[in-house]
Motif scaffolding. Structure first.
Motif, PDB file in Angstrom:
ATOM      1  N   TYR A 170       0.838  -1.204   0.000  1.00  0.00           N
ATOM      2  CA  TYR A 170       0.000   0.000   0.000  1.00  0.00           C
ATOM      3  C   TYR A 170       0.875   1.257   0.000  1.00  0.00           C
ATOM      4  O   TYR A 170       0.651   2.196  -0.776  1.00  0.00           O
ATOM      5  N   ALA A 171       1.881   1.263   0.866  1.00  0.00           N
ATOM      6  CA  ALA A 171       2.760   2.425   0.968  1.00  0.00           C
ATOM      7  C   ALA A 171       3.533   2.650  -0.327  1.00  0.00           C
ATOM      8  O   ALA A 171       3.776   3.792  -0.731  1.00  0.00           O
ATOM      9  N   LEU A 172       3.908   1.579  -0.997  1.00  0.00           N
ATOM     10  CA  LEU A 172       4.619   1.708  -2.270  1.00  0.00           C
ATOM     11  C   LEU A 172       3.704   2.312  -3.329  1.00  0.00           C
ATOM     12  O   LEU A 172       4.118   3.196  -4.091  1.00  0.00           O
ATOM     13  N   ARG A 173       2.468   1.878  -3.381  1.00  0.00           N
ATOM     14  CA  ARG A 173       1.512   2.413  -4.350  1.00  0.00           C
ATOM     15  C   ARG A 173       1.248   3.897  -4.119  1.00  0.00           C
ATOM     16  O   ARG A 173       1.067   4.662  -5.071  1.00  0.00           O
ATOM     17  N   LYS A 174       1.236   4.303  -2.854  1.00  0.00           N
ATOM     18  CA  LYS A 174       0.948   5.701  -2.525  1.00  0.00           C
ATOM     19  C   LYS A 174       2.184   6.594  -2.611  1.00  0.00           C
ATOM     20  O   LYS A 174       2.088   7.798  -2.414  1.00  0.00           O
ATOM     21  N   GLY A 175       3.352   6.015  -2.889  1.00  0.00           N
ATOM     22  CA  GLY A 175       4.565   6.813  -2.983  1.00  0.00           C
ATOM     23  C   GLY A 175       5.175   7.157  -1.639  1.00  0.00           C
ATOM     24  O   GLY A 175       6.064   8.013  -1.559  1.00  0.00           O
ATOM     25  N   ILE A 176       4.724   6.499  -0.569  1.00  0.00           N
ATOM     26  CA  ILE A 176       5.258   6.760   0.760  1.00  0.00           C
ATOM     27  C   ILE A 176       6.626   6.096   0.928  1.00  0.00           C
ATOM     28  O   ILE A 176       7.494   6.614   1.619  1.00  0.00           O
ATOM     29  N   ILE A 177       6.808   4.950   0.301  1.00  0.00           N
ATOM     30  CA  ILE A 177       8.111   4.288   0.296  1.00  0.00           C
ATOM     31  C   ILE A 177       8.565   4.096  -1.144  1.00  0.00           C
ATOM     32  O   ILE A 177       7.787   4.297  -2.087  1.00  0.00           O
ATOM     33  N   GLU A 178       9.823   3.692  -1.313  1.00  0.00           N
ATOM     34  CA  GLU A 178      10.400   3.478  -2.627  1.00  0.00           C
ATOM     35  C   GLU A 178      10.778   2.005  -2.790  1.00  0.00           C
ATOM     36  O   GLU A 178      10.748   1.233  -1.828  1.00  0.00           O
ATOM     37  N   ASP A 179      11.161   1.628  -3.996  1.00  0.00           N
ATOM     38  CA  ASP A 179      11.583   0.250  -4.242  1.00  0.00           C
ATOM     39  C   ASP A 179      12.733  -0.145  -3.326  1.00  0.00           C
ATOM     40  O   ASP A 179      12.822  -1.291  -2.883  1.00  0.00           O
ATOM     41  N   TYR A 180      13.619   0.807  -3.048  1.00  0.00           N
ATOM     42  CA  TYR A 180      14.753   0.542  -2.162  1.00  0.00           C
ATOM     43  C   TYR A 180      14.274   0.078  -0.793  1.00  0.00           C
ATOM     44  O   TYR A 180      14.853  -0.827  -0.194  1.00  0.00           O
ATOM     45  N   ASP A 181      13.220   0.713  -0.297  1.00  0.00           N
ATOM     46  CA  ASP A 181      12.684   0.340   1.009  1.00  0.00           C
ATOM     47  C   ASP A 181      12.139  -1.084   0.990  1.00  0.00           C
ATOM     48  O   ASP A 181      12.314  -1.832   1.950  1.00  0.00           O
ATOM     49  N   LEU A 182      11.505  -1.434  -0.113  1.00  0.00           N
ATOM     50  CA  LEU A 182      10.930  -2.773  -0.234  1.00  0.00           C
ATOM     51  C   LEU A 182      12.038  -3.828  -0.269  1.00  0.00           C
ATOM     52  O   LEU A 182      11.931  -4.882   0.355  1.00  0.00           O
ATOM     53  N   LEU A 183      13.100  -3.513  -0.982  1.00  0.00           N
ATOM     54  CA  LEU A 183      14.212  -4.460  -1.084  1.00  0.00           C
ATOM     55  C   LEU A 183      14.963  -4.620   0.240  1.00  0.00           C
ATOM     56  O   LEU A 183      15.586  -5.655   0.480  1.00  0.00           O
TER      57      LEU A 183
END
Length: 262
Positions: free
Chosen positions: A45-58
């Motif tokens: 959800y946070a990635l879709r909303k632009g709150i986090i980035e791909d780097y955060d997910l990785l």
């Protein structure tokens, strides 16, 4: 999630991972106490909303650095809580390490002057240090409850004037010295920019603010994606002695007609 539960959830002596931090923020902002969602749901959800980035997910299972925590909080304030930025963030400029991470400057400045995150040491924010669980709980509580904050105030001697797109166009048409400058990366510029603008990335301005023009009274109009980099560039130019520095809304804040290429 109420304050007592936050403090109980986050033992102070340990660091917190990105996934844990994002999940707590999302649950708190969305008031989903007791809702059965796993942490991956909130990360997506946070990635879709632009709150986090791909780097955060990785790096979701690694300890969270304070600079990334500042970015996540800042983006959540805008996206989830509809809280506007502080126009005067000069109080953050006394932090000796504020500009150690150019992409993090506005995020750190905003959470600092709002009183959500404080310096780790005297005049040192500690961008690359890991966020403790106690700090995480304190930041989330202050993010949600303005009464818990202790805002920092500063005295800015020269304010940055923001022009509307129409005002900027009139200035460019009336003064042939005026320049429109895109401070995003060259790749972002090539993928779509305002016609008539020059590509001068923020990092280049940081290294040499005098590269734009020798005339310090030249009108310089800056823009970027969300107005963060343009505000930083404006402060650098003003500090370098330029007297007619302006910003306009970023390309994600106004429907400009963009052109592609160099």
């Amino acid at each position: 999630m109420n304050e007592k539960m936050l403090m109980e959830t986050l033992p102070p002596e340990e660091t917190i991972t990105t996934e844990e931090f994002v999940s707590l923020i999302m649950r708190s902002c969305r008031d989903e106490e007791g809702t059965e969602h796993d942490e991956s749901f909130y990360m997506d959800y946070a990635l879709r909303k632009g709150i986090i980035e791909d780097y955060d997910l990785l790096n979701k299972n690694k300890p969270l650095e304070r600079r990334r925590a500042a970015r996540i909080i800042h983006e959540a304030l805008i996206s989830e809580l509809a809280e506007k930025d502080e126009q005067d963030w000069s109080a953050a400029e006394h932090l000796l390490d504020l500009y150690s991470c150019r992409t993090c400057v506005m995020h750190i400045a905003q959470v600092y002057v709002k009183g959500i995150m404080s310096a780790r040491e005297d005049r040192l924010f500690g961008p690359e240090l890991n966020l403790s669980r106690a700090e995480a709980a304190d930041a989330i509580i202050k993010m949600l409850n303005k009464k818990k904050r202790i805002p920092k105030s500063g005295v800015r001697t020269s304010r940055i004037k923001t022009l509307s797109p129409d005002e900027a166009r009139k200035l460019l048409d009336s003064d042939n010295r005026a320049m429109l400058v895109d401070v995003r990366s060259h790749d972002e510029y090539r993928n779509g920019h305002i016609a008539g603008s020059r590509s001068v990335p923020l990092n280049d301005i940081t290294i040499n603010p005098y590269m734009l023009t020798d005339r310090r009274d030249t009108p310089i109009i800056l823009y970027c994606r969300k107005s963060y980099k343009s505000a930083i560039a404006a402060r650098i130019l003003i500090n370098a002695g330029y007297t007619a520095v302006y910003t306009i809304p970023g390309i994600e804040e106004h429907e400009y007609e963009l052109v592609r290429g160099n």
